[in-house]
Motif scaffolding. Structure first.
Motif: not given
Length: 220
Positions: A158-167, A189-191
């Protein structure tokens, strides 16, 4: 744009605030700890010990009965020697000792032999109960230990996915500021980042739940 940048900063804190979990021991150490804490396991062991004690008594009924006695007595004797005779005369004190050793062996007592066989069967049953309780405990500890590991893996995913989406969101924000992306792109992108941040928090909570379940068995 301020809201978007605040979300980026807050989501980054969600990732950074979650340190890697460390176990104080491996699975075998946890099983050993659970053995010391489990009341059912100790009760089964105590029951098996009680039956083994009965076996000693049953075997004693088939063994020879040996007894030993020792007696020491003080004696007093008045001796009156006739005139002209030789020997001790007057009151004499002396000790006497007596030792007795006896052994009895029953030739055949069917009732005692049958009782021993019954106790042996009860010992086998009690030992099987100990093994069953221990196996159940090992399975429980192993399953909950693996649940903890699985929950930790979900956190990392989940952290890896969040990092990718934040980038990706950061790139969308730059493109939006340059006029290359629409507001709809930015909201999407925010959603996506909001959902990923929620998944991280849920995964972290799952780790805590799985750790609590493991702690119920280890009492630590």
């Amino acid at each position: 744009m301020r809201t978007t940048r605040s979300l980026l900063f807050g989501s980054a804190l969600v990732i950074a605030a979650w340190p890697p979990l460390l176990f104080s021991g491996e699975l075998l150490d946890l099983i050993t700890t659970a053995e010391a804490a489990d009341a059912n396991y100790h009760a089964a062991i105590a029951a098996a010990r009680a039956v083994r004690a009965e076996s000693k008594l049953a075997r004693a009924g088939l063994l020879p009965n040996v007894s030993f006695q020792a007696k020491i007595a003080g004696n007093t004797q008045d001796i009156d020697v006739a005139p002209g005779a030789f020997g001790l005369n007057g009151r004499q004190n002396f000790d006497s000792e007596n030792y007795e050793l006896s052994a009895q062996q029953p030739l055949f007592r069917f009732d005692r032999w049958l009782k021993l066989k019954q106790v042996d069967r009860r010992i086998a049953q009690a030992e099987a109960e100990v093994a069953a309780v221990h196996a159940e405990l090992v399975i429980k500890v192993s399953e909950r230990f693996l649940n903890v590991l699985g929950s930790r893996a979900d956190v990392r995913h989940s952290q890896a996915e969040l990092s990718a989406l934040l980038a990706q969101m950061e790139q969308t924000l730059v493109r939006y500021e340059l006029g290359a992306a629409t507001e709809a792109d930015l909201l999407q992108a925010q959603a996506d980042s909001d959902r990923a941040a929620a998944d991280v928090i849920k995964a972290q909570n799952d780790v805590e739940v799985s750790l609590d379940a493991l702690s119920e068995l280890t009492n630590t």
